[in-house]
Design a protein around this motif. Structure first.
Motif, PDB file in Angstrom:
ATOM      1  N   PRO A 342       0.809  -1.224   0.000  1.00 51.19           N
ATOM      2  CA  PRO A 342       0.000   0.000   0.000  1.00 51.19           C
ATOM      3  C   PRO A 342       0.844   1.276   0.000  1.00 51.19           C
ATOM      4  N   GLY A 377     -11.666   3.997   0.098  1.00 54.40           N
ATOM      5  CA  GLY A 377     -10.972   2.978   0.876  1.00 54.40           C
ATOM      6  C   GLY A 377     -11.613   2.756   2.232  1.00 54.40           C
ATOM      7  N   TYR A 378     -11.987   3.838   2.913  1.00 54.42           N
ATOM      8  CA  TYR A 378     -12.603   3.681   4.232  1.00 54.42           C
ATOM      9  C   TYR A 378     -14.030   3.167   4.136  1.00 54.42           C
ATOM     10  N   GLY A 397      -9.055  -2.072   0.660  1.00 55.45           N
ATOM     11  CA  GLY A 397      -9.410  -0.753   1.152  1.00 55.45           C
ATOM     12  C   GLY A 397      -8.202   0.041   1.600  1.00 55.45           C
ATOM     13  N   THR A 398      -7.184  -0.633   2.150  1.00 49.94           N
ATOM     14  CA  THR A 398      -5.971   0.079   2.581  1.00 49.94           C
ATOM     15  C   THR A 398      -5.222   0.670   1.388  1.00 49.94           C
ATOM     16  N   PHE A 400      -6.724   1.891  -1.427  1.00 48.92           N
ATOM     17  CA  PHE A 400      -7.443   3.116  -1.778  1.00 48.92           C
ATOM     18  C   PHE A 400      -7.124   4.234  -0.789  1.00 48.92           C
ATOM     19  N   ALA A 401      -7.114   3.889   0.504  1.00 51.89           N
ATOM     20  CA  ALA A 401      -6.841   4.901   1.525  1.00 51.89           C
ATOM     21  C   ALA A 401      -5.467   5.529   1.319  1.00 51.89           C
TER      22      ALA A 401
END
Length: 516
Positions: A342, A377-378, A397-398, A400-401
């Motif tokens: 990430p 992401g969240y 999701g991590t 995207f965050a």
């Protein structure tokens, strides 16, 4: 502004079509702001430079500056972010168990870092203004390197609390100091990209932190009394910081007039281009009135709020990512390794967004877009109701965050560097932004409680809300700055010759145009 009589003023270039002078975003000063209608096209001027013997090529000079300046301060910031965020890696190696800390006490230690950071932000930039970058930046790095190393030998929670507080104190001056430092070398329209490149070191620090923690974590029982490897995470990374900082006294430069790698002709060229663009070449003495100028400017507070809404997701992500991944069911060692991709993705998106933003001369739209990307992401993390059985969904999701948080933060941090004029005012505005911003981090350190895992609804929800708050603040700043530029376009200023800026009134001057 001086009251002396001037020749009849010419209208601002571009005023007829409401386009601020100096570029589509109205970003430049001096030659770019008061350019005459009969000035040569910049491209033609560049071609002419290449054909005149001995002429300075601006592109080549900029690349030379980048090679000398960016790696030096980038390495320092990489170490800074590594030393502040490696506590998340150390926690996976049983830091809290060995120091007999509860989950809430661990969070208190994280909070103390940002309290020290916020309190000493503005004083550190004032010291930089009154000393030199070559002295102050390496000295700060040595100080926090010593504190980071001592974190590895603490034996109880009181020692941990003290070390985290003083780590925040000693690290507080680096980022705003470097942003101010860039303003003394680069023109306004060039700074945003350099600040983004500089900040991308934070994402690299996350990747390096995962790799190093995975390897160092195997140093258990060295010595025998140390049952876990978290001691060495702090000690080895802290010692590396001290060694690099000592070398930094030789590879960090002060300002163009004293830089050894520049010829006298190049120094003169840099002085001329900065004099025609901003206040970087003014011999401005320190005054408390200039400090108050930043404190009284509502825009400076809004720049701070822009970073405030990004700092909570930024620091909760960097401090708790190892814990979030481990809560999905991975072992501590695997969780350390899974933090790497990430962060690598964040590094790529930060560079990409900064490049496109620079080419299109747009700031707010890319901050808004990046914040919304991170928000996705969240939303993914919150919508995965059973993350231990579907860890891949939360892990996605991590990405995207990280891919949205880092570019949005980088662009937010560059705003005061390119929009605030007056050397002391800009130094204070940069420090204000980080201080106000890190108040969000203070809150964020209390949100990821041990009993909230694996979904961490409270922490993820706050991060999502703050990202949407950033969208609102960035939108407000966009329209505010755009409206102010249009208002100034209706004013007929007293146009001066390039270089005659003795009566320049900072960013309150009607010739100044803000970047949005």
């Amino acid at each position: 502004m001086a009251a002396a009589a001037k020749p009849p003023a010419k209208p601002l270039a571009g005023a007829a079509d409401s386009t601020p002078p100096g570029g589509k975003d109205g970003s430049s000063l001096g030659a770019d702001v008061v350019e005459k209608q009969d000035e040569p096209d910049p491209a033609s001027a560049s071609e002419l430079e290449d054909t005149v013997p001995g002429a300075i090529n601006e592109g080549s000079l900029l690349r030379k500056l980048d090679r000398r300046l960016l790696p030096a301060v980038g390495i320092l910031y990489l170490l800074s972010f590594l030393d502040r965020s490696n506590v998340g890696n150390a926690k996976l190696e049983n830091l809290t168990v060995d120091l007999k800390m509860t989950g809430n006490e661990y969070l208190t230690g994280l909070t103390l870092y940002f309290i020290g950071y916020v309190i000493f932000e503005v004083p550190c930039n004032i010291i930089l203004k009154r000393t030199t970058p070559r002295f102050w930046l390496p000295t700060l790095t040595i100080l926090w390197g010593v504190v980071a190393t001592l974190l590895g030998v603490v034996e109880n929670k009181a020692g941990f609390f003290a070390a985290r507080f003083f780590l925040g104190v000693t690290e507080s001056g680096l980022f705003p100091g470097v942003v101010y430092y860039f303003s003394m070398w680069y023109k306004r329209r060039e700074r945003q990209f350099r600040v983004s490149l500089f900040f991308s070191a934070a994402a690299l620090a996350g990747s390096f932190g995962g790799i190093l923690a995975f390897g160092i974590g195997h140093m258990r029982h060295v010595p025998e009394s140390w049952a876990n490897g978290w001691h060495w995470i702090f000690i080895l990374e802290g010692l590396a910081t001290i060694l690099v900082a000592i070398a930094a006294y030789w590879f960090v430069y002060n300002y163009p007039d004293t830089a050894e790698f520049l010829s006298e002709k190049e120094r003169s060229y840099i002085r001329d281009r900065l004099a025609a663009d901003s206040d970087a070449t003014h011999d401005e003495s320190f005054t408390w009135d200039n400090v108050l100028g930043a404190l009284k400017d509502p825009k400076c507070w809004l720049y701070g709020l822009s970073f405030h809404t990004m700092s909570l997701p930024l620091y909760t992500y960097s401090l708790f990512l190892p814990t979030i991944i481990a809560a999905l069911g991975y072992t501590a060692a695997n969780a350390q390794l899974l933090t790497i991709p990430p962060y690598a993705f964040a590094f790529v998106t930060t560079i990409t967004v900064a490049t496109v933003s620079e080419r299109l001369h747009q700031r707010a739209i890319f901050i808004i877009g990046s914040a919304l990307f991170a928000a996705i992401g969240y939303i993914i993390l919150l919508s995965n109701t059973d993350p231990t059985h579907r860890p891949g969904v939360s892990y996605l999701g991590t990405f995207f965050a990280a891919g949205g948080i880092y570019p949005a933060t980088a662009l937010s941090l560059s705003w005061p560097a390119i929009n605030v004029s007056g050397q002391t005012k800009r130094a204070v505005a940069n420090a204000m932004q980080i201080s106000i911003g890190n108040l969000g981090a203070v809150l964020g350190t209390q949100l990821y409680r041990a009993f909230d895992g694996p979904r961490y609804i409270v922490g993820h929800s706050f991060a999502l809300g703050y990202l949407l708050g950033n969208v609102a603040v960035s939108t407000l700043l966009y329209f505010l700055l755009k409206r102010e530029n249009k208002r100034r376009d209706t004013i007929t200023p007293e146009v001066q010759e390039v270089g005659d800026l003795v009566d320049w009134d900072g960013d309150d001057d009607p010739r100044w145009r803000f970047q949005y």
